[in-house]
Design an enzyme around this catalytic site. Structure first.
Site, PDB file in Angstrom:
ATOM      1  N   GLU A   1      59.217  47.030  21.762  1.00  0.00           N
ATOM      2  CA  GLU A   1      57.780  47.246  21.689  1.00  0.00           C
ATOM      3  C   GLU A   1      57.405  48.462  22.529  1.00  0.00           C
ATOM      4  O   GLU A   1      58.096  48.811  23.480  1.00  0.00           O
ATOM      5  CB  GLU A   1      57.051  46.003  22.225  1.00  0.00           C
ATOM      6  CG  GLU A   1      57.133  44.810  21.289  1.00  0.00           C
ATOM      7  CD  GLU A   1      56.096  44.878  20.190  1.00  0.00           C
ATOM      8  OE1 GLU A   1      56.356  45.580  19.198  1.00  0.00           O
ATOM      9  OE2 GLU A   1      55.044  44.252  20.323  1.00  0.00           O
TER      10      GLU A   1
ATOM     11  N   SER B   1      38.583  44.821  48.091  1.00  0.00           N
ATOM     12  CA  SER B   1      39.046  45.892  47.212  1.00  0.00           C
ATOM     13  C   SER B   1      39.130  47.209  47.978  1.00  0.00           C
ATOM     14  O   SER B   1      38.325  47.479  48.870  1.00  0.00           O
ATOM     15  CB  SER B   1      38.071  46.076  46.054  1.00  0.00           C
ATOM     16  OG  SER B   1      38.087  44.958  45.208  1.00  0.00           O
TER      17      SER B   1
ATOM     18  N   LYS C   1      28.725  44.803  35.882  1.00  0.00           N
ATOM     19  CA  LYS C   1      29.487  46.022  35.566  1.00  0.00           C
ATOM     20  C   LYS C   1      30.771  45.661  34.808  1.00  0.00           C
ATOM     21  O   LYS C   1      31.154  46.332  33.849  1.00  0.00           O
ATOM     22  CB  LYS C   1      29.823  46.765  36.863  1.00  0.00           C
ATOM     23  CG  LYS C   1      30.317  48.180  36.613  1.00  0.00           C
ATOM     24  CD  LYS C   1      30.479  48.958  37.923  1.00  0.00           C
ATOM     25  CE  LYS C   1      31.035  50.347  37.634  1.00  0.00           C
ATOM     26  NZ  LYS C   1      31.168  51.163  38.841  1.00  0.00           N
ATOM     27  N   ASP C   2      31.426  44.568  35.224  1.00  0.00           N
ATOM     28  CA  ASP C   2      32.632  44.109  34.514  1.00  0.00           C
ATOM     29  C   ASP C   2      32.296  43.668  33.090  1.00  0.00           C
ATOM     30  O   ASP C   2      33.053  43.924  32.153  1.00  0.00           O
ATOM     31  CB  ASP C   2      33.295  42.946  35.273  1.00  0.00           C
ATOM     32  CG  ASP C   2      34.130  43.449  36.444  1.00  0.00           C
ATOM     33  OD1 ASP C   2      34.299  44.683  36.566  1.00  0.00           O
ATOM     34  OD2 ASP C   2      34.613  42.625  37.241  1.00  0.00           O
TER      35      ASP C   2
ATOM     36  N   HIS D   1      41.335  39.269  48.432  1.00  0.00           N
ATOM     37  CA  HIS D   1      40.097  38.867  49.087  1.00  0.00           C
ATOM     38  C   HIS D   1      40.194  38.918  50.602  1.00  0.00           C
ATOM     39  O   HIS D   1      39.183  38.935  51.286  1.00  0.00           O
ATOM     40  CB  HIS D   1      39.670  37.473  48.600  1.00  0.00           C
ATOM     41  CG  HIS D   1      39.067  37.506  47.238  1.00  0.00           C
ATOM     42  ND1 HIS D   1      39.809  37.741  46.103  1.00  0.00           N
ATOM     43  CD2 HIS D   1      37.784  37.377  46.812  1.00  0.00           C
ATOM     44  CE1 HIS D   1      39.016  37.730  45.051  1.00  0.00           C
ATOM     45  NE2 HIS D   1      37.775  37.512  45.452  1.00  0.00           N
TER      46      HIS D   1
END
Lengths: 259, 425
Positions: free
Chosen positions: B288, B220, B244-245, B216
């Site tokens: 894994e 971004s 959008k998320d 922040h």
């Protein structure tokens, strides 16, 4: 203790010599199972025939320690029927009021109840091995999930016996030749054959039918939640599809004032 | 995470806000008070997805812990009890098991996105490094979580991986026994792994908080890789990116839940449905899937490996070299901000880097494939070359290409680029 560490380190360092030795086992053919696929479900008559085979054949050596008799209600048995099935077996009753655990030198026993887990055919590992030329018949509760392509493998194993090993193959005493068992030598005698079990519902009693039925039953013991899971899955995904569509519309609307 | 204060008419909200400016804090973190580049693509969805998966893992994990028994005699049975007798226990457990795989899928995409668009570059170096700490903490958590069901792969995976520390000179054996709390993987090991598996996700939460704090500060990055020049370049996070998320979350949940409901054991090993048995070694011990590339790096270092015998055998044995290389293969990612010397962030304007980026992804997938194979030829040799390429990518290709390549010219500003695009349409 050090031996364990050593084996682990060796397994790590060498990769797996043993896996290579076992890799000459053919891949089991993919079968069509009613319980596979998105809408897959267990067919109750098949499950009951499979249980009959387990009860009359497999249960002589193999346990189902994770399954309780009450779970048989999933197969359509009534509460009374389940009680009867359970009562055919005995479990340790524990001490009586005076703390005595023996009756005339034997352990105090009581008939099994629906809440009990399937009673093991052998009292302990030693007893199991001594009755099976030193081999330990594995518990079958999770077998359908504990092998790669479990149901296909089990079906291939049950139908993959040969009376005579191929030429040049040294079969040890008391062992049987199987196409699909790692190393091809298995201590389990061919458990199924044509006419092995007489079905109450008149289904032809062939080897392949027996194998299909018992594998379906074992798929149920390994994943008793399968039907609920798939049904909930279809509803959930349909719901999400609609919700995502609405989110898309909302996203378009909110972003429309930007460009 | 500072921002402008918001004003409330509601007296209760006003009262709270005056004493604890929590509403301003939320607003400036994920609300309308957080300015976000207006051109973020769907690759930017994966950060918030990772946060959501973390929350799902913590919630399902807390419920599982209510029913799980961390004891060698009961662990396997208690997991099966969850699957069979706990109401919707199968759902909670399959959400958790598959959630682990989803977490790594989402975070790996998040990392590759950062690599492609140069999100690690000045002034976001610390943001990137904290991210590397997060993936390390995730790996430790996932490894210990995999031990808890106490299946064959749990036990033998734990044995192999903890044994790696025995490669440390002089104190190796001591470290391994200290980790085990005994002389093999046993009840004390299971207990401490359970304890740490419960603890580490909260450490991850703290790291995520710092990750977001750093994010922040400079906001971004974006597909063009250019700085925000003014308010015309940004849109408020809410409602634009919240919606959008959410839309992206819908697709992700369908992907995730498809596995949960229809192929819940897809990512797992059948051997883990066999209870742990210290006397029987599984034929093929594999970790894994998300550890496979690193496992391939570890196994690449054998005595016969020419690179090892030429350059490393005089200071360490092959086992230690493998362990060092495995840890280095993760940690080296943290050095990217300095290995990459190009001022242009986004590979959209660096075609040569773009090409090598794709080869690097192919190399990671190849390493993953090799990690799943048995240690025999040709896999060993392929794994060794793929390992060398992995390190060469970071230590030779990125430093050279980034400094020598001819880059394109990014647009003047985000706003200019967006308007131009709209006009073209």
């Amino acid at each position: 203790m050090n031996k364990i560490v050593l084996t682990a380190v060796m397994a790590f360092a060498l990769g797996t010599g043993a896996a290579q030795a076992a890799s000459n086992v053919p891949t089991p053919a993919a079968q069509k199972w009613g319980f596979s696929g998105i809408v897959g479900h267990f067919d109750q008559p098949t499950l009951r025939r499979g249980f009959q085979i387990y009860r009359e054949v497999c249960s002589g050596c193999h346990g189902l320690r994770l399954v309780a008799y009450r779970n048989l209600k999933d197969l359509g048995f009534t509460g009374d029927e389940v009680k009867e099935i359970a009562a055919e077996h005995e479990v340790f009753a524990g001490p009586d009021e005076e703390g005595e655990v023996l009756v005339e030198g034997d352990l105090r026993m009581r008939p099994a109840r629906p809440t009990d887990k399937f009673v093991n055919p052998f009292a302990n590992e030693e007893a199991a091995r001594s009755s099976n030329v030193g081999a330990l018949p594995p518990d079958l509760s999770l077998m359908a999930k504990a092998r790669k392509k479990g149901p296909d493998y089990l079906y291939a194993l049950l139908t993959g016996y040969h009376e005579e090993p191929p030429e040049g193959f040294e079969l040890s005493d008391g062992m049987y030749y199987n196409d699909y068992f790692p190393g091809h030598q298995v201590a389990m005698a061919p458990p199924l054959a044509d006419e092995m079990v007489e079905y109450e519902d008149g289904t032809p009693a062939t080897l392949t039918q027996h194998a299909r039925d018992v594998v379906t039953f074992l798929a149920w013991t390994a994943s008793p939640e399968l039907q609920d899971r798939k049904r909930m899955g279809i509803k959930t995904l349909l719901f999400l599809l609609v919700l995502t569509g609405m989110m898309y519309a909302l996203k378009r609307k909110i972003w429309s004032d930007l460009h | 995470m500072s921002g402008s204060k918001i004003e409330f008419k509601n007296p209760v909200l006003k009262w709270v806000e005056y004493r604890l400016p929590i509403f301003s804090f939320i607003d400036s973190s994920v609300g309308s008070g957080y300015p976000t580049p207006r051109n973020l693509s769907y690759w930017w969805n994966f950060g918030s997805l990772a946060g959501i998966v973390l929350a799902i893992m913590v919630v399902t994990g807390i419920v599982l812990a209510m029913h799980y028994t961390p004891h060698v005699d009961y662990a396997f049975l208690s997991v099966e009890r969850i699957m069979r007798d706990v109401n919707y226990g199968w759902l909670i457990r399959y959400l958790h098991v598959n959630g682990g795989s989803m977490f790594f899928i989402v975070v790996y995409i998040h990392m590759f996105r950062g690599m492609f668009f140069g999100s690690y570059k000045e002034p976001r170096e610390l943001l990137w490094i904290i991210g590397v700490f997060i993936i390390l903490a995730m790996m430790a958590t996932a490894f210990m979580g995999y031990v808890l069901p106490w299946g064959q792969m749990s036990f033998w995976g734990a044995t192999v991986i903890t044994n790696l520390f025995s490669a440390v000179p002089f104190v190796g054996e001591g470290i391994v026994q200290w980790l085990w709390g005994g002389f093999s993987v046993d009840n004390p090991t299971l207990n401490r792994f359970f304890s740490l598996h419960y603890l580490l996700p909260f450490v991850i939460f703290a790291l995520v908080f710092v990750h977001l704090w750093a994010l922040h500060e400079h906001k971004s990055n974006n597909p063009l890789g250019i700085d925000i020049k003014g308010p015309q370049d940004t849109i408020p996070f809410h409602p634009y990116y919240t919606v959008k998320d959410l839309y992206g979350l819908g697709w992700f949940m369908m992907f995730y839940l498809f596995f949960v409901f229809f192929a819940p054991d897809f990512f797992g090993e059948p051997d883990n449905y066999i209870e742990a048995n210290p006397l029987v070694t599984p034929l093929h011990i594999v970790p894994e899937w998300y550890f496979l590339p690193f496992y391939a790096v570890l196994r690449a270092f054998t005595d016969e490996f020419w690179f090892f015998s030429w350059f490393m055998s005089w200071v360490m044995d092959a086992k230690l070299a493998g362990v060092v290389a495995m840890f280095a293969s993760v940690l080296i990612i943290a050095l990217l901000p300095w290995l990459d010397g190009n001022k242009v962030r986004s590979m959209r304007f660096r075609p040569l880097s773009w090409m090598f980026f794709l080869i690097f992804i192919a190399d990671c997938i190849l390493l993953g494939y090799i990690g799943a194979m048995t240690a025999e030829e040709p896999y060993v040799t392929i794994g060794q070359w793929a390992t060398l390429y992995y390190f060469a990518h970071f230590l030779v290709i990125v430093p050279l290409v980034s400094r020598l390549e001819k880059t394109g010219q990014p647009p003047e500003s985000i706003a200019a680029a967006v308007t131009k695009k709209t006009e073209e349409v």
